[in-house]
Design an enzyme around this catalytic site. Structure first.
Site, PDB file in Angstrom:
ATOM      1  N   HIS A 320       1.767   3.479   6.318  1.00  0.00           N
ATOM      2  CA  HIS A 320       3.200   3.818   6.268  1.00  0.00           C
ATOM      3  C   HIS A 320       3.877   2.864   5.295  1.00  0.00           C
ATOM      4  O   HIS A 320       3.527   1.694   5.220  1.00  0.00           O
ATOM      5  CB  HIS A 320       3.828   3.668   7.660  1.00  0.00           C
ATOM      6  CG  HIS A 320       5.125   4.385   7.797  1.00  0.00           C
ATOM      7  ND1 HIS A 320       6.308   3.849   7.359  1.00  0.00           N
ATOM      8  CD2 HIS A 320       5.423   5.606   8.287  1.00  0.00           C
ATOM      9  CE1 HIS A 320       7.288   4.711   7.590  1.00  0.00           C
ATOM     10  NE2 HIS A 320       6.782   5.785   8.153  1.00  0.00           N
ATOM     11  N   ASP A 378       2.252  10.993  12.498  1.00  0.00           N
ATOM     12  CA  ASP A 378       1.520  12.248  12.276  1.00  0.00           C
ATOM     13  C   ASP A 378       0.145  12.256  12.905  1.00  0.00           C
ATOM     14  O   ASP A 378      -0.480  13.315  13.025  1.00  0.00           O
ATOM     15  CB  ASP A 378       1.389  12.497  10.760  1.00  0.00           C
ATOM     16  CG  ASP A 378       2.756  12.787  10.155  1.00  0.00           C
ATOM     17  OD1 ASP A 378       3.211  12.002   9.320  1.00  0.00           O
ATOM     18  OD2 ASP A 378       3.376  13.771  10.586  1.00  0.00           O
TER      19      ASP A 378
HETATM   20  C1  SDX Z   1       5.516  10.119   7.259  1.00  0.00           C
HETATM   21  O1  SDX Z   1       8.895   7.226   5.146  1.00  0.00           O
HETATM   22  C2  SDX Z   1       8.852   7.655   6.343  1.00  0.00           C
HETATM   23  O2  SDX Z   1       9.546   7.189   7.218  1.00  0.00           O
HETATM   24  C3  SDX Z   1       7.867   8.786   6.582  1.00  0.00           C
HETATM   25  C4  SDX Z   1       7.738   9.246   8.015  1.00  0.00           C
HETATM   26  C5  SDX Z   1       9.025   9.837   8.520  1.00  0.00           C
HETATM   27  O3  SDX Z   1       9.201   9.857   9.734  1.00  0.00           O
HETATM   28  O4  SDX Z   1       9.808  10.374   7.698  1.00  0.00           O
HETATM   29  O5  SDX Z   1       7.352   8.186   8.844  1.00  0.00           O
HETATM   30  C6  SDX Z   1       6.698  10.355   8.117  1.00  0.00           C
HETATM   31  O6  SDX Z   1       5.505  10.563   6.135  1.00  0.00           O
HETATM   32  C7  SDX Z   1       4.396   9.267   7.769  1.00  0.00           C
HETATM   33  C8  SDX Z   1       3.247   9.068   6.701  1.00  0.00           C
HETATM   34  C9  SDX Z   1       2.350  10.307   6.745  1.00  0.00           C
HETATM   35  N1  SDX Z   1       1.356  10.228   5.594  1.00  0.00           N
HETATM   36  C10 SDX Z   1       0.075  10.026   5.841  1.00  0.00           C
HETATM   37  O7  SDX Z   1      -0.398   9.775   6.941  1.00  0.00           O
HETATM   38  C11 SDX Z   1      -0.798  10.154   4.582  1.00  0.00           C
HETATM   39  C12 SDX Z   1      -1.778   8.966   4.527  1.00  0.00           C
HETATM   40  N2  SDX Z   1      -1.020   7.737   4.232  1.00  0.00           N
HETATM   41  C13 SDX Z   1      -0.937   7.294   2.841  1.00  0.00           C
HETATM   42  O8  SDX Z   1      -0.772   8.360   1.941  1.00  0.00           O
HETATM   43  C14 SDX Z   1       0.067   6.148   2.688  1.00  0.00           C
HETATM   44  O9  SDX Z   1      -0.189   5.241   3.675  1.00  0.00           O
HETATM   45  C15 SDX Z   1       1.559   6.428   2.684  1.00  0.00           C
HETATM   46  C16 SDX Z   1       1.937   7.482   1.691  1.00  0.00           C
HETATM   47  C17 SDX Z   1       2.023   6.844   4.036  1.00  0.00           C
HETATM   48  C18 SDX Z   1       2.271   5.122   2.311  1.00  0.00           C
HETATM   49  O10 SDX Z   1       1.974   4.875   1.007  1.00  0.00           O
HETATM   50  P1  SDX Z   1       2.441   3.506   0.282  1.00  0.00           P
HETATM   51  O11 SDX Z   1       3.441   2.753   1.061  1.00  0.00           O
HETATM   52  O12 SDX Z   1       2.774   3.852  -1.115  1.00  0.00           O
HETATM   53  O13 SDX Z   1       1.133   2.634   0.398  1.00  0.00           O
HETATM   54  P2  SDX Z   1       0.103   2.401  -0.759  1.00  0.00           P
HETATM   55  O14 SDX Z   1      -0.346   3.746  -1.249  1.00  0.00           O
HETATM   56  O15 SDX Z   1       0.724   1.450  -1.709  1.00  0.00           O
HETATM   57  O16 SDX Z   1      -1.118   1.734   0.028  1.00  0.00           O
HETATM   58  C19 SDX Z   1      -1.270   0.336   0.082  1.00  0.00           C
HETATM   59  C20 SDX Z   1      -2.799   0.150   0.140  1.00  0.00           C
HETATM   60  C21 SDX Z   1      -3.531   0.809  -1.030  1.00  0.00           C
HETATM   61  O17 SDX Z   1      -4.744   0.085  -1.195  1.00  0.00           O
HETATM   62  P3  SDX Z   1      -4.802  -1.144  -2.294  1.00  0.00           P
HETATM   63  O18 SDX Z   1      -4.326  -0.562  -3.623  1.00  0.00           O
HETATM   64  O19 SDX Z   1      -3.858  -2.192  -1.758  1.00  0.00           O
HETATM   65  O20 SDX Z   1      -6.260  -1.557  -2.312  1.00  0.00           O
HETATM   66  O21 SDX Z   1      -3.318   0.802   1.314  1.00  0.00           O
HETATM   67  C22 SDX Z   1      -4.192   1.856   0.915  1.00  0.00           C
HETATM   68  C23 SDX Z   1      -3.887   2.176  -0.527  1.00  0.00           C
HETATM   69  O22 SDX Z   1      -5.042   2.690  -1.191  1.00  0.00           O
HETATM   70  N3  SDX Z   1      -3.893   2.990   1.794  1.00  0.00           N
HETATM   71  C24 SDX Z   1      -4.803   3.751   2.379  1.00  0.00           C
HETATM   72  C25 SDX Z   1      -4.063   4.640   3.183  1.00  0.00           C
HETATM   73  N4  SDX Z   1      -2.754   4.393   3.053  1.00  0.00           N
HETATM   74  C26 SDX Z   1      -2.645   3.380   2.187  1.00  0.00           C
HETATM   75  N5  SDX Z   1      -6.161   3.789   2.300  1.00  0.00           N
HETATM   76  C27 SDX Z   1      -6.776   4.724   3.049  1.00  0.00           C
HETATM   77  N6  SDX Z   1      -6.151   5.608   3.865  1.00  0.00           N
HETATM   78  C28 SDX Z   1      -4.794   5.591   3.953  1.00  0.00           C
HETATM   79  N7  SDX Z   1      -4.174   6.445   4.749  1.00  0.00           N
END
Ligand code: SDX
Length: 443
Positions: A320, A378
């Site tokens: 998140h 989710d």
């Molecule tokens: C919702 O904003 C809100 O409030 C949203 C929400 C709401 O109520 O409105 O809470 C609802 O959208 C919840 C999120 C649902 N999405 C998912 O579950 C999809 C999977 N999650 C990822 O896509 C991600 O975690 C996000 C999009 C939710 C957050 O993305 P960020 O903040 O841009 O995080 P990032 O991509 O910068 O990740 C930081 C690190 C990265 O690795 P490094 O580059 O540091 O090595 O964490 C890794 C990412 O690769 N990472 C994950 C991951 N999420 C982040 N690796 C594997 N699986 C994941 N799910």
């Protein structure tokens, strides 16, 4: 028994608090520091460009407060979520969704008279124009329900355009009630359409959550008998999805509404943003991921893929932007999952057991722990919805149904703020330097 409130620092305003920025040419500029009720202080950069010729730079808005808002507060480090100051755990356990709608819209818990009047207004706006059915019936049968929702909610702007003067407080209020009420009917119509069943009219003797379930699962030949646990689970699902500060879809509605556009069209823009699998489309993606994982034996292989930067696979339902602790909504939804599965005698639902095992293993894995990737809202919602009989592609529309009150409350707060103006971010230009046109024969 009241929920034990976590200690949360309440900030007091400090007159003249400032930050000083020193620019490369030696100029120094003082920037006011502002404080909210809780949470990070902000550096006010509104005059930075005018005074220095510099923009701030923050793609993805990782460090940007785009507005003032008194609706929702999130402490991502501690997993705290408040709506108008009330913890989500208490609201999910004790409040009806209609009560939470009133709270988000008007800033206070309603007394009995206010709640009855508000509930009556919402109830009596649940019907949609009969012509909207013609519009909806124009979709291909295999259309994704979110495509149906985006188009049909956008079409509402054609049915109420003469009553949406956004500068008129009464018309603004009417639009908020209509959108909350009709979203349930349209969402149910999208569900009926997806499975080829006739649309079901709302019933005024049912509360919001039970009425929605009735419109989804009743048929002309037999009215669904909504059980208390199903109605309570639906109510809790909607409360947990009601609002979440400046998430991508709420920010979309605010930006769209800042031009004083039609509020129905602005909510349609919010639905479009929520649809993405990185946002509200994740609940559908979680179920598809769990089905792809299939058995516990495959979990480690999928965790390996999730860590592989060359693999686009992400562990859906984890991570998140704000929560670097357990999403408090996921915790409540996990309990609701248990309740619904027990009540529906599906406690041995394999996908639920798989989800629990995946959560256990992921929360012991250094990659996830070090990046603070915890289950989000989710992760469990899809399992509960599927147990309640919703098809997987209906999960994002259900998220949109819950979030509608958050979108329209944020819109309402934005459109009536005294210094409301159009949102128009700038950019860092990285394109070609200035150059003359090249005639075709010289290219
Ligand atoms: C919702 O904003 C809100 O409030 C949203 C929400 C709401 O109520 O409105 O809470 C609802 O959208 C919840 C999120 C649902 N999405 C998912 O579950 C999809 C999977 N999650 C990822 O896509 C991600 O975690 C996000 C999009 C939710 C957050 O993305 P960020 O903040 O841009 O995080 P990032 O991509 O910068 O990740 C930081 C690190 C990265 O690795 P490094 O580059 O540091 O090595 O964490 C890794 C990412 O690769 N990472 C994950 C991951 N999420 C982040 N690796 C594997 N699986 C994941 N799910």
């Amino acid at each position: 028994m009241n929920y034990v409130l976590p200690e949360l620092e309440t900030l007091e305003p400090v007159e003249g608090e400032k930050a000083t920025l020193t620019l490369p040419d030696g100029r120094q500029v003082d920037l006011p520091v502002l404080r909210g009720t809780h949470g990070p202080k902000v550096v006010d950069v509104q005059k930075l460009y005018r005074d220095t010729g510099y923009f701030t730079y923050d793609p993805g808005f990782m460090s940007t407060a785009s507005c003032d808002s008194s609706i929702t507060y999130i402490d991502g480090e501690r997993g705290i979520l408040l709506h108008r100051g009330y913890p989500i755990e208490e609201l999910a356990a004790k409040a009806s969704f209609i009560e939470v709608c009133y709270l988000l819209l008007y800033g206070k818990l309603p007394d009995a008279g206010e709640l009855a009047a508000f509930d009556d207004s919402i109830t009596h706006h649940t019907l949609v124009h009969e012509k909207l059915k013609t519009f909806l019936n124009g979709y291909r049968r295999d259309a994704h329900p979110m495509a149906v929702m985006v188009g049909t909610v956008g079409a509402l702007s054609a049915f109420y355009h003469e009553e949406t003067d956004v500068t008129d407080p009464e018309e603004r209020d009417l639009a908020t009630h209509r959108i909350i009420a009709k979203m349930a009917t349209i969402c149910a119509m999208a569900s009926n359409y997806a499975i080829g069943q006739p649309f079901v009219y709302p019933q005024n003797d049912l509360d919001y959550a039970a009425n929605f379930l009735h419109m989804c699962f009743s048929v002309p030949t037999e009215r669904m008998q909504v059980t208390l646990v199903q109605a309570r689970a639906m109510n809790r699902f909607l409360v947990l999805h009601a609002d979440h500060e400046q998430n991508a879809s709420a920010a979309t509605v605010r930006i769209a509404g800042s031009s004083q556009a039609n509020p129905y069209a602005c909510v349609a823009a919010g639905i479009a943003s929520l649809w993405g699998p990185a946002h509200g489309g994740a609940n559908e993606a979680v179920l598809k991921m769990l089905e792809e994982i299939g058995t516990r034996d495959n979990i480690l292989m999928f965790l390996k893929r999730a860590k592989d930067k060359t693999d686009p696979f992400r562990l859906m339902g984890f991570g998140h932007r704000v929560y670097k602790n357990y999403d408090p909504r996921a915790r409540v939804l996990r309990d609701s999952c248990h309740e619904v599965l027990d009540e529906l005698d599906k406690r041995d639902e394999p996908v639920f057991a798989l989800a629990m095992e995946l959560e256990r293993i992921a929360l012991e894995d250094d990659y996830f722990v070090s990046r603070k990737l915890f289950p989000n809202v989710d992760f469990y919602s899809g399992i509960m919805l599927r147990a309640m009989g919703f098809p997987t592609e209906m999960f994002p529309p259900l998220f949109a149904l819950g979030r509608t009150v958050g979108w329209i409350s944020q819109w309402h707060e934005m459109i009536q703020s005294p210094n409301q103006r159009i949102d128009r971010p700038r950019q860092r230009y990285t394109g070609a330097p200035i150059r003359n046109y090249v005639p075709l024969e010289q290219r």
